[in-house]
Enzyme design. Structure first.
Site, PDB file in Angstrom:
ATOM      1  N   LYS A  38     -14.597  60.206   6.951  1.00 16.52           N
ATOM      2  CA  LYS A  38     -14.555  61.637   7.077  1.00 16.52           C
ATOM      3  C   LYS A  38     -14.056  62.270   5.794  1.00 16.52           C
ATOM      4  O   LYS A  38     -14.255  63.449   5.530  1.00 16.52           O
ATOM      5  CB  LYS A  38     -13.588  62.027   8.216  1.00 16.52           C
ATOM      6  CG  LYS A  38     -13.848  61.370   9.524  1.00 16.52           C
ATOM      7  CD  LYS A  38     -12.682  61.700  10.503  1.00 16.52           C
ATOM      8  CE  LYS A  38     -12.688  60.737  11.644  1.00 16.52           C
ATOM      9  NZ  LYS A  38     -11.493  60.890  12.502  1.00 16.52           N
ATOM     10  N   GLY A  39     -13.367  61.473   4.982  1.00 19.35           N
ATOM     11  CA  GLY A  39     -12.604  62.018   3.854  1.00 19.35           C
ATOM     12  C   GLY A  39     -13.408  62.797   2.835  1.00 19.35           C
ATOM     13  O   GLY A  39     -12.877  63.699   2.182  1.00 19.35           O
ATOM     14  N   ASP A  99     -14.380  60.064  -1.254  1.00 21.26           N
ATOM     15  CA  ASP A  99     -13.200  60.866  -1.606  1.00 21.26           C
ATOM     16  C   ASP A  99     -12.360  60.168  -2.665  1.00 21.26           C
ATOM     17  O   ASP A  99     -11.973  60.766  -3.660  1.00 21.26           O
ATOM     18  CB  ASP A  99     -12.364  61.182  -0.355  1.00 21.26           C
ATOM     19  CG  ASP A  99     -12.057  59.961   0.510  1.00 21.26           C
ATOM     20  OD1 ASP A  99     -12.450  58.829   0.140  1.00 21.26           O
ATOM     21  OD2 ASP A  99     -11.452  60.137   1.579  1.00 21.26           O
ATOM     22  N   ASP A 151      -9.851  53.160  -3.868  1.00 22.88           N
ATOM     23  CA  ASP A 151      -8.523  52.542  -3.898  1.00 22.88           C
ATOM     24  C   ASP A 151      -8.688  51.116  -4.412  1.00 22.88           C
ATOM     25  O   ASP A 151      -8.553  50.849  -5.598  1.00 22.88           O
ATOM     26  CB  ASP A 151      -7.916  52.616  -2.496  1.00 22.88           C
ATOM     27  CG  ASP A 151      -6.514  52.065  -2.430  1.00 22.88           C
ATOM     28  OD1 ASP A 151      -6.031  51.553  -3.449  1.00 22.88           O
ATOM     29  OD2 ASP A 151      -5.887  52.144  -1.355  1.00 22.88           O
ATOM     30  N   PHE A 163      -0.364  57.455  -2.991  1.00 21.46           N
ATOM     31  CA  PHE A 163      -1.096  57.969  -1.833  1.00 21.46           C
ATOM     32  C   PHE A 163      -1.245  59.482  -1.915  1.00 21.46           C
ATOM     33  O   PHE A 163      -0.288  60.193  -2.200  1.00 21.46           O
ATOM     34  CB  PHE A 163      -0.373  57.577  -0.549  1.00 21.46           C
ATOM     35  CG  PHE A 163      -1.269  57.583   0.640  1.00 21.46           C
ATOM     36  CD1 PHE A 163      -2.123  56.522   0.894  1.00 21.46           C
ATOM     37  CD2 PHE A 163      -1.295  58.673   1.495  1.00 21.46           C
ATOM     38  CE1 PHE A 163      -2.977  56.538   1.978  1.00 21.46           C
ATOM     39  CE2 PHE A 163      -2.144  58.695   2.590  1.00 21.46           C
ATOM     40  CZ  PHE A 163      -2.987  57.630   2.834  1.00 21.46           C
ATOM     41  N   ASP A 177      -6.658  62.062   4.299  1.00 17.94           N
ATOM     42  CA  ASP A 177      -5.675  62.127   5.384  1.00 17.94           C
ATOM     43  C   ASP A 177      -4.560  61.105   5.243  1.00 17.94           C
ATOM     44  O   ASP A 177      -4.705  60.084   4.574  1.00 17.94           O
ATOM     45  CB  ASP A 177      -6.369  61.868   6.720  1.00 17.94           C
ATOM     46  CG  ASP A 177      -6.748  60.396   6.887  1.00 17.94           C
ATOM     47  OD1 ASP A 177      -7.448  59.867   6.000  1.00 17.94           O
ATOM     48  OD2 ASP A 177      -6.324  59.772   7.874  1.00 17.94           O
ATOM     49  N   ARG A 223      -6.018  66.649   6.378  1.00 13.18           N
ATOM     50  CA  ARG A 223      -7.382  66.784   5.840  1.00 13.18           C
ATOM     51  C   ARG A 223      -7.728  68.241   5.518  1.00 13.18           C
ATOM     52  O   ARG A 223      -8.492  68.519   4.599  1.00 13.18           O
ATOM     53  CB  ARG A 223      -8.416  66.281   6.856  1.00 13.18           C
ATOM     54  CG  ARG A 223      -8.400  64.781   7.105  1.00 13.18           C
ATOM     55  CD  ARG A 223      -9.686  64.377   7.828  1.00 13.18           C
ATOM     56  NE  ARG A 223      -9.624  63.055   8.411  1.00 13.18           N
ATOM     57  CZ  ARG A 223      -9.854  61.917   7.761  1.00 13.18           C
ATOM     58  NH1 ARG A 223     -10.125  61.948   6.475  1.00 13.18           N
ATOM     59  NH2 ARG A 223      -9.784  60.757   8.373  1.00 13.18           N
TER      60      ARG A 223
HETATM   61  P1  IMP Z   1     -10.897  51.080  -0.732  1.00  8.84           P
HETATM   62  O1  IMP Z   1     -11.909  50.348   0.069  1.00  8.84           O
HETATM   63  O2  IMP Z   1      -9.609  50.310  -0.849  1.00  8.84           O
HETATM   64  O3  IMP Z   1     -11.404  51.556  -2.065  1.00  8.84           O
HETATM   65  O4  IMP Z   1     -10.473  52.339   0.136  1.00  8.84           O
HETATM   66  C1  IMP Z   1     -11.119  53.541   0.069  1.00  8.84           C
HETATM   67  C2  IMP Z   1     -10.831  54.386   1.298  1.00  8.84           C
HETATM   68  O5  IMP Z   1      -9.448  54.309   1.670  1.00  8.84           O
HETATM   69  C3  IMP Z   1     -11.085  55.839   0.994  1.00  8.84           C
HETATM   70  O6  IMP Z   1     -12.373  56.191   1.391  1.00  8.84           O
HETATM   71  C4  IMP Z   1     -10.050  56.563   1.814  1.00  8.84           C
HETATM   72  O7  IMP Z   1     -10.559  56.841   3.086  1.00  8.84           O
HETATM   73  C5  IMP Z   1      -8.919  55.589   1.972  1.00  8.84           C
HETATM   74  N1  IMP Z   1      -7.846  55.872   0.999  1.00  8.84           N
HETATM   75  C6  IMP Z   1      -7.529  55.164  -0.095  1.00  8.84           C
HETATM   76  N2  IMP Z   1      -6.503  55.705  -0.754  1.00  8.84           N
HETATM   77  C7  IMP Z   1      -6.173  56.817  -0.050  1.00  8.84           C
HETATM   78  C8  IMP Z   1      -5.175  57.841  -0.253  1.00  8.84           C
HETATM   79  O8  IMP Z   1      -4.391  57.847  -1.205  1.00  8.84           O
HETATM   80  N3  IMP Z   1      -5.156  58.825   0.681  1.00  8.84           N
HETATM   81  C9  IMP Z   1      -5.983  58.871   1.763  1.00  8.84           C
HETATM   82  N4  IMP Z   1      -6.926  57.943   1.974  1.00  8.84           N
HETATM   83  C10 IMP Z   1      -7.021  56.917   1.082  1.00  8.84           C
HETATM   84 MG    MG Z   2     -12.807  57.410   2.998  1.00  6.59          MG
END
Ligand code: IMP
Ligand code: MG
Length: 178
Positions: free
Chosen positions: A48-49, A103, A106, A155, A162, A168
Site C-alpha cells: 500500500k505504501g 515507496d 530497504d 525507519f 506506515d 500513512r
Molecule cells: P525490502 O524488501 O527489505 O526492500 O522492504 C521494502 C518494503 O518494506 C517497503 O516496500 C516498505 O513497505 C517496507 N519498509 C522498509 N523500510 C521501511 C520504513 O522505513 N518505513 C516503512 N516501511 C518500510
Molecule cells: Mg511497501
C-alpha cells in the site's frame, strides 16, 4: 505542520516536507518523461505504501501510460523484514515497458523477488522508481534506475509509509528519532 509525531510511544521527526517531496517527484517525473517519450510506460504500483507517491508521480510524468497494482507484503508490526507475499493482479505483461513504483527500498528483497516474478511474463523492460532507498544501488542485485533520495538505515513514516499501519496519511515524511 508539526515537526514531530508520536506513534506507539515512538517519536518521529520531520524528514521531508511536502515541497521537498514535490521536488523529488517532479525531478523523477521529468527523467521518466524523457526516457519514455516513445513508449507507453506500464506502471506497477506496489500497495500500500507507494499509493500516494505513485499518484503524484504518474500525473507528473504526463505520458500516456497503463497502470496496474500489486501487493507485496513484507512487513508486520515489527520494524524489520518478514516473509514476502506477492499478490499479482494481471498477467498480460508481454512486451510491456514496466516501471515498478515502490515507496522505499530497504533490503531490496521485495523488489528482487518481484522482478524475478515479472520476468517470467516476458516484458520488454523493467525499471524501478522508488521514492527512497536505504541501500546504495551497487549493493542491489537489480538496477534501481529512478531513486528519489538515498537515506540512512532509519525507519520512516508518512506519505504512504506506515509503522504498524499507522502514519500513512501524513503529508510529510518523518524519521524515527534517535
Ligand atoms: P525490502 O524488501 O527489505 O526492500 O522492504 C521494502 C518494503 O518494506 C517497503 O516496500 C516498505 O513497505 C517496507 N519498509 C522498509 N523500510 C521501511 C520504513 O522505513 N518505513 C516503512 N516501511 C518500510
Ligand atoms: Mg511497501
Amino acid at each position: 505542520m508539526s515537526n514531530c509525531i508520536i506513534i506507539n510511544n515512538k517519536k518521529f521527526d520531520l524528514y521531508l516536507d511536502e515541497i521537498q517531496i514535490q521536488e523529488i517527484v517532479n525531478k523523477m517525473a521529468l527523467r521518466i518523461r524523457e526516457d519514455y517519450s516513445n513508449k507507453v510506460p506500464y506502471f506497477i504500483i506496489i500497495l500500500k505504501g507507494a499509493v500516494f507517491f505513485a499518484s503524484d508521480l504518474i500525473r507528473a510524468v504526463e505520458l500516456d501510460c497503463r497502470i496496474d497494482i500489486i501487493r507485496a507484503k513484507s512487513y508486520g508490526s515489527e520494524m524489520n523484514s518478514g516473509d514476502l507475499q506477492i499478490q499479482y493482479l494481471n498477467d498480460n505483461l508481454t512486451d510491456k515497458d514496466i516501471i515498478i513504483i515502490e515507496d522505499i527500498i530497504d533490503t531490496g528483497k521485495t523488489l528482487s523477488a518481484l522482478i524475478t516474478h515479472l520476468k517470467q511474463h516476458n516484458p520488454a523492460s523493467i525499471e524501478i522508481a522508488s521514492l527512497l532507498s536505504k541501500i546504495p544501488p551497487s549493493n542491489l542485485d537489480f538496477r534501481a534506475k529512478y531513486i528519489g533520495k538515498d537515506i540512512d538505515n532509519m525507519f520512516v513514516i508518512g506519505y504512504g509509509l506506515d509503522f504498524d499501519e499507522q502514519g500513512r496519511h501524513l503529508k510529510n515524511v518523518y524519521i524515527l528519532s534517535e
